[in-house]
Write an enzyme that holds these catalytic residues in place. Structure first.
Site, PDB file in Angstrom:
ATOM      1  CE  LYS A 117      15.128  53.003 -12.223  1.00  0.00           C
ATOM      2  NZ  LYS A 117      14.077  52.219 -11.533  1.00  0.00           N
ATOM      3  CE  LYS A 129      14.026  45.638  -9.508  1.00  0.00           C
ATOM      4  NZ  LYS A 129      13.948  47.041  -9.045  1.00  0.00           N
ATOM      5  CG  ASP A 169      10.626  46.134  -7.388  1.00  0.00           C
ATOM      6  OD1 ASP A 169      11.125  47.184  -7.817  1.00  0.00           O
ATOM      7  OD2 ASP A 169       9.786  45.471  -8.019  1.00  0.00           O
TER       8      ASP A 169
END
Length: 449
Positions: A117, A129, A169
């Site tokens: 991405k 992440k 997130d």
């Protein structure tokens, strides 16, 4: 079987053996690896260097204990994580997720997707992440603050503006980012570029909150332009009611579409007159209530408790899954087609199961995978990093124009790459190969370290 196919199957088998208890990560691997076989057939040097063995293994995995005190004075403990998966393209970049479902498998799949991405944005950012199994829901502001301060006490040892720049997130919005930023500043020093998604008062980027939802719509805008169409009058099914869904709905309405659904973990809303955006924002962003409150205020709305929007029958041409992973299975994908869906643009990460995604492609539905369609959020996060480095804050229109340009570039990369391999409109292959090619070249040039 070609040499490339055999190599991919060998790598898949090894990963399934090593990581057999990580279903989400294995799903991401099984979706990605077979699509890059055509590219590997043309570039055997990547097979000979065994690049996939390196690419599918995180550079660094950090797990830590997060002790914190609740309002009753009791000590609680959660697990904290950061996965720094690949830095070939730049510092690790990817969100922090606070949700009870967070585990190693989910974070590895998210970090692996993030590599490609981020590559597709054309900006100098690698993939990572992180997060925790902490649930902010039902917690007081003071409890969330104490948790964030404890979480950052450990995380601060492993991040930096040129090393790893986390963002928000699920479960990590402006409130959480603010507490995390304050804790980092106290532990280290003031550095605006250490986190993105910051409130505007201390060097956040305008349009960051809107970026993921806007980007998912912009991707489709450029697809429709290719088809000689617009959004005008097209009905859209949207799942979720967080930032991504809310701002996808906002941009859809702005461009003339009619989004008629939204959802949360308790059920979904069908509003035959189109979603009342102002009411939705008040319920979700101001009052932080469930969608039952929307239904009470809106006579045209139906609330379906405990149900999935993807099990509902209503005619629509567009679908925007913006909730969470694996929310659309094969039977629901078939229902979407029966309802007239022609375009699926993923605002969430891997919301379609592999079987559902393959069905969309086989049936000629324009399937826009999350690593391409929802890249707008991380793109504007990278723009926020640029603004922080310049000690500037760009105006909303400038950020929005750059976001639209980036999404156009991503769409064209997916389209053109798919066509190069005689897979017209297979945006899954296009996104995977286009993202992989840049990362592979960088890894190869750097000596596969």
């Amino acid at each position: 079987m070609t040499k490339a196919s055999a190599y991919v199957k060998e790598i898949q088998a090894k990963i399934h053996e090593k990581d057999q208890h990580q279903p989400e990560f294995l799903q991401a691997i099984d979706e990605f690896l077979p699509t890059i076989v055509p590219f590997l057939e043309e570039h055997p040097e990547y097979i000979e260097s065994n690049i996939l063995a390196l690419l599918t293994e995180p550079e660094r995995f950090i797990q830590f204990r997060v002790p914190w005190q609740d309002d009753q004075g009791n000590w609680q403990v959660n697990r904290g994580y950061r996965i720094q998966f690949n830095s070939a393209m730049g510092p690790y970049k990817g969100g922090l997720r606070f949700h009870p479902s967070v585990n190693l498998s989910i974070l590895k799949f998210l970090a692996f997707e993030q590599i490609f991405k981020n590559s597709l944005t054309g900006l100098p950012i690698g993939g990572g992440k992180g997060g925790s199994d902490f649930d902010p829901k039902g917690k007081s502001d003071a409890e969330v603050m104490r948790f964030c301060q404890s979480f950052m006490t450990e995380l601060s040892k492993h991040i930096g503006p040129d090393l790893d720049v986390p963002a928000g997130d699920i479960g990590v919005g402006g409130r959480e980012i603010g507490y995390l930023f304050g804790a980092y500043k106290r532990l280290k020093q003031y550095d605006a570029g250490i986190l993105t998604g910051k409130p505007l008062d201390f060097w956040g980027s305008k349009n960051r909150t809107e970026a993921t939802g806007y980007g998912a719509v912009y991707f489709v805008k450029h697809l429709l332009t290719d088809l000689g169409e617009t959004f005008e009058g097209k009905k859209a099914i949207v799942s979720g009611s967080g930032n991504v869904a809310i701002y996808a709905i906002e941009k859809l309405q702005e461009l003339g579409a009619i989004p008629v659904t939204c959802s949360d973990s308790s059920g979904f809303i069908y509003d035959k007159d189109g979603i009342d955006l102002a009411l939705l924002k008040e319920i979700k962003e101001v009052k932080r209530e469930r969608l039952t409150a929307y239904a009470k205020e809106r006579p045209s709305a139906e609330y379906h408790e405990g149900a999935s929007v993807w099990d509902f029958d209503t005619p629509a041409e567009l679908a925007f899954p913006c909730a969470t992973q694996n929310e659309i299975d094969l039977s629901q994908a078939k229902r979407a087609k029966a309802n007239g869906v022609r375009v699926v643009s993923e605002g969430a990460n891997m919301p379609s199961s592999l079987e559902a995604a393959e069905y969309f492609i086989e049936e000629g539905i324009f399937y826009c995978p999350g690593k391409a369609a929802n890249a707008g959020g991380v793109a504007v996060s990278a723009l926020e990093m640029s603004q922080n480095s310049q000690r500037l804050q760009w105006e909303k229109a400038e950020v929005d124009a750059k976001l639209d340009d980036i999404m156009k570039s991503i769409y064209e990369a997916c389209r053109d790459t798919a066509e190069t391999f005689d897979q017209k409109n297979n945006f899954m292959l296009g996104a995977n190969v286009a993202g992989f090619e840049k990362v592979a070249k960088a890894m190869f040039a750097q000596g596969l370290v």
